[in-house]
Design a protein around this motif. Sequence first.
Motif, PDB file in Angstrom:
ATOM      1  N   ALA A 101      -7.528  15.942   2.644  1.00  0.00           N
ATOM      2  CA  ALA A 101      -6.948  16.177   1.300  1.00  0.00           C
ATOM      3  C   ALA A 101      -6.202  14.909   0.897  1.00  0.00           C
ATOM      4  CB  ALA A 101      -6.013  17.370   1.336  1.00  0.00           C
ATOM      5  N   ASP A 102      -6.953  13.809   0.809  1.00  0.00           N
ATOM      6  CA  ASP A 102      -6.318  12.506   0.585  1.00  0.00           C
ATOM      7  C   ASP A 102      -6.692  11.935  -0.774  1.00  0.00           C
ATOM      8  OD1 ASP A 102      -5.361  12.249   3.411  1.00  0.00           O
ATOM      9  OD2 ASP A 102      -7.529  12.383   3.752  1.00  0.00           O
ATOM     10  N   ARG A 103      -5.902  10.929  -1.157  1.00  0.00           N
ATOM     11  CA  ARG A 103      -6.189  10.191  -2.376  1.00  0.00           C
ATOM     12  C   ARG A 103      -6.262   8.712  -2.009  1.00  0.00           C
ATOM     13  NH1 ARG A 103      -4.879  12.552  -6.862  1.00  0.00           N
ATOM     14  NH2 ARG A 103      -2.883  13.439  -6.230  1.00  0.00           N
ATOM     15  N   THR A 104      -7.185   8.003  -2.658  1.00  0.00           N
ATOM     16  CA  THR A 104      -7.242   6.550  -2.498  1.00  0.00           C
ATOM     17  C   THR A 104      -6.953   5.911  -3.846  1.00  0.00           C
ATOM     18  OG1 THR A 104      -8.758   6.586  -0.618  1.00  0.00           O
ATOM     19  CG2 THR A 104      -8.809   4.607  -1.982  1.00  0.00           C
ATOM     20  N   SER A 105      -6.113   4.877  -3.827  1.00  0.00           N
ATOM     21  CA  SER A 105      -5.771   4.155  -5.055  1.00  0.00           C
ATOM     22  C   SER A 105      -6.233   2.720  -4.916  1.00  0.00           C
ATOM     23  CB  SER A 105      -4.256   4.151  -5.272  1.00  0.00           C
ATOM     24  OG  SER A 105      -3.783   5.458  -5.433  1.00  0.00           O
ATOM     25  N   LEU A 106      -6.786   2.181  -5.986  1.00  0.00           N
ATOM     26  CA  LEU A 106      -7.105   0.754  -5.957  1.00  0.00           C
ATOM     27  C   LEU A 106      -7.057   0.167  -7.357  1.00  0.00           C
ATOM     28  CD1 LEU A 106     -10.246   0.205  -6.958  1.00  0.00           C
ATOM     29  CD2 LEU A 106     -10.765   1.011  -4.691  1.00  0.00           C
ATOM     30  N   CYS A 107      -7.082  -1.139  -7.381  1.00  0.00           N
ATOM     31  CA  CYS A 107      -7.031  -1.856  -8.643  1.00  0.00           C
ATOM     32  C   CYS A 107      -8.193  -2.844  -8.636  1.00  0.00           C
ATOM     33  CB  CYS A 107      -5.687  -2.571  -8.699  1.00  0.00           C
ATOM     34  SG  CYS A 107      -5.583  -3.703 -10.049  1.00  0.00           S
ATOM     35  N   ALA A 108      -8.954  -2.867  -9.726  1.00  0.00           N
ATOM     36  CA  ALA A 108     -10.136  -3.726  -9.764  1.00  0.00           C
ATOM     37  C   ALA A 108     -10.176  -4.515 -11.070  1.00  0.00           C
ATOM     38  CB  ALA A 108     -11.407  -2.871  -9.650  1.00  0.00           C
TER      39      ALA A 108
ATOM     40  N   HIS B 219     -10.369   9.383   1.592  1.00  0.00           N
ATOM     41  CA  HIS B 219      -9.636   8.388   2.398  1.00  0.00           C
ATOM     42  C   HIS B 219     -10.599   7.246   2.721  1.00  0.00           C
ATOM     43  CE1 HIS B 219      -7.456   6.687   5.821  1.00  0.00           C
ATOM     44  NE2 HIS B 219      -6.426   7.452   5.518  1.00  0.00           N
ATOM     45  N   VAL B 220     -10.069   6.032   2.795  1.00  0.00           N
ATOM     46  CA  VAL B 220     -10.940   4.882   3.069  1.00  0.00           C
ATOM     47  C   VAL B 220     -11.685   5.049   4.404  1.00  0.00           C
ATOM     48  CG1 VAL B 220      -9.108   3.491   4.138  1.00  0.00           C
ATOM     49  CG2 VAL B 220     -11.043   2.337   3.027  1.00  0.00           C
TER      50      VAL B 220
ATOM     51  N   PRO C 293       1.161  -3.808   3.992  1.00  0.00           N
ATOM     52  CA  PRO C 293      -0.052  -3.330   4.667  1.00  0.00           C
ATOM     53  C   PRO C 293       0.153  -3.240   6.176  1.00  0.00           C
ATOM     54  CG  PRO C 293      -0.582  -5.021   3.052  1.00  0.00           C
ATOM     55  CD  PRO C 293       0.913  -4.988   3.139  1.00  0.00           C
ATOM     56  N   GLY C 294      -0.391  -2.209   6.763  1.00  0.00           N
ATOM     57  CA  GLY C 294      -0.281  -1.979   8.215  1.00  0.00           C
ATOM     58  C   GLY C 294      -1.164  -0.804   8.549  1.00  0.00           C
ATOM     59  N   LYS C 295      -0.806  -0.112   9.604  1.00  0.00           N
ATOM     60  CA  LYS C 295      -1.608   1.047  10.011  1.00  0.00           C
ATOM     61  C   LYS C 295      -1.623   2.081   8.876  1.00  0.00           C
ATOM     62  CE  LYS C 295      -1.933   4.261  13.920  1.00  0.00           C
ATOM     63  NZ  LYS C 295      -2.145   5.440  13.101  1.00  0.00           N
ATOM     64  N   LEU C 296      -2.829   2.575   8.536  1.00  0.00           N
ATOM     65  CA  LEU C 296      -2.934   3.523   7.426  1.00  0.00           C
ATOM     66  C   LEU C 296      -2.629   4.938   7.907  1.00  0.00           C
ATOM     67  CD1 LEU C 296      -6.279   2.350   5.764  1.00  0.00           C
ATOM     68  CD2 LEU C 296      -3.933   1.684   5.184  1.00  0.00           C
ATOM     69  N   PRO C 297      -2.193   5.808   6.997  1.00  0.00           N
ATOM     70  CA  PRO C 297      -2.055   7.220   7.372  1.00  0.00           C
ATOM     71  C   PRO C 297      -3.412   7.769   7.814  1.00  0.00           C
ATOM     72  CG  PRO C 297      -1.120   6.797   5.195  1.00  0.00           C
ATOM     73  CD  PRO C 297      -1.851   5.554   5.592  1.00  0.00           C
ATOM     74  N   GLU C 298      -3.395   8.699   8.779  1.00  0.00           N
ATOM     75  CA  GLU C 298      -4.650   9.309   9.242  1.00  0.00           C
ATOM     76  C   GLU C 298      -5.271  10.133   8.105  1.00  0.00           C
ATOM     77  OE1 GLU C 298      -6.054   9.018  12.201  1.00  0.00           O
ATOM     78  OE2 GLU C 298      -4.424   7.692  12.898  1.00  0.00           O
TER      79      GLU C 298
ATOM     80  N   VAL D 246       0.836  -1.213   0.000  1.00  0.00           N
ATOM     81  CA  VAL D 246       0.000   0.000   0.000  1.00  0.00           C
ATOM     82  C   VAL D 246       0.866   1.258   0.000  1.00  0.00           C
ATOM     83  CG1 VAL D 246      -2.079  -0.956   1.088  1.00  0.00           C
ATOM     84  CG2 VAL D 246      -0.244  -0.096   2.520  1.00  0.00           C
ATOM     85  N   ALA D 247       0.364   2.273  -0.706  1.00  0.00           N
ATOM     86  CA  ALA D 247       1.048   3.571  -0.725  1.00  0.00           C
ATOM     87  C   ALA D 247       0.669   4.331   0.532  1.00  0.00           C
ATOM     88  CB  ALA D 247       0.636   4.346  -1.967  1.00  0.00           C
ATOM     89  N   VAL D 248       1.647   5.017   1.138  1.00  0.00           N
ATOM     90  CA  VAL D 248       1.373   5.787   2.354  1.00  0.00           C
ATOM     91  C   VAL D 248       1.677   7.279   2.193  1.00  0.00           C
ATOM     92  CG1 VAL D 248       1.605   3.857   3.967  1.00  0.00           C
ATOM     93  CG2 VAL D 248       3.653   5.127   3.299  1.00  0.00           C
ATOM     94  N   GLN D 249       2.369   7.637   1.119  1.00  0.00           N
ATOM     95  CA  GLN D 249       2.688   9.048   0.869  1.00  0.00           C
ATOM     96  C   GLN D 249       2.891   9.241  -0.617  1.00  0.00           C
ATOM     97  OE1 GLN D 249       5.853  11.347   2.987  1.00  0.00           O
ATOM     98  NE2 GLN D 249       6.030   9.489   4.142  1.00  0.00           N
ATOM     99  N   GLU D 250       2.690  10.474  -1.098  1.00  0.00           N
ATOM    100  CA  GLU D 250       3.035  10.759  -2.492  1.00  0.00           C
ATOM    101  C   GLU D 250       3.835  12.044  -2.581  1.00  0.00           C
ATOM    102  OE1 GLU D 250      -0.402  11.251  -5.101  1.00  0.00           O
ATOM    103  OE2 GLU D 250      -0.694  13.298  -4.423  1.00  0.00           O
TER     104      GLU D 250
END
Length: 307
Positions: free
Chosen positions: A192-199, A246-247, A183-188, A76-80
């Motif tokens: 002003a967040d982005r969510t990325s996923l693949c489906a 954010h999720v 995967p682990g604890k997500l950023p709070e 999982v991405a945690v920063q950009e």
Amino acid sequence: MPQIAYLGPAGTFTEQATRSLTGDFDAELVPCETVPLALAAVRRGDVLAAGVPVENSVEGSVNATLDALTEDEPLVAVQEALLPIQFDLLVRPGTELAAIRTVTSHPHALAQVRNWLAENLPNAEVRAASSTAAGAAAVAAGESDAAISAPVALEHYPSLERLVGGIADVRDAVTRFLLVRRPGKLPEPTGADRTSLCAVISDEVGTLADMLAELSLRGINLSRIESRPLKDRFGEYRFFLDFDGHVADARIGDALTALRRRCSTVRFLGSYPKADRSPASVRPSASEQAFLASAQWVEDVRAGRLA
Ligand SMILES: O=C(O)C(=O)C[C@]1(C(=O)O)C=C[C@@H](O)C=C1
């Protein structure tokens, strides 16, 4: 000190971006020859995280990164981070433009200077390197006459000189980078967040439109959609989606629940603060308050407290 992998060797744009992504803590940066190798080091637990390029404003997605994110254990991405991109033409001292027979760089870099090369080095043979800094290393080793490199590369290859600076077919080009972990604890959530996923969706009429409708119905702003072939099944694709939120946000959680039902596979690729910190615009009917209030209403109805 945590170790962080990046697409190396030293002197790449990715190194620069990874330094800014890890600016808040002490980290030892570990160069890897390719993005898949950097991500494999994260998966094995050899390093804590990896800095990887994901998207360029001129050349589009970095397919090696998209594929490597999805073809093995989840990450999982945690920063950009966003980095402005301009290139230098590095050569061995004394080399003139007219004497350059071979020029090398990362394919994404070469694609961003295609016009410049056609105008200035029309007869040079263009060779792909594993990164812009690997291109500089090839010039230092006498294996190529010139490299299209990041300006920072010169610090690492002092035997080279800059023949031309500020090369870019498109001014203000930008590349987006991600810091990726297991995967682990997500950023709070920050607002002003982005969510990325693949489906992966079934090959049936309307499934893509239905998937996107789940986002638009909840007022979610889609910022990117990209497809990549599944590779082992011709004509079938996985879709990479980036959207605002954010999720942990109610509207995003609700949309993800719907996507999980509709799609044959959904892989969560992270919720993280957007580099430009631009807040998501959320219409009133998709606000946290609206979701909480309506969920409470359903609970009350189910409990017989309301009708
Ligand atoms: O080769 C590098 O310097 C990289 O960091 C890779 C990369 C890319 O994959 O797009 C990063 C930024 C530039 O757009 C060109 C190349």
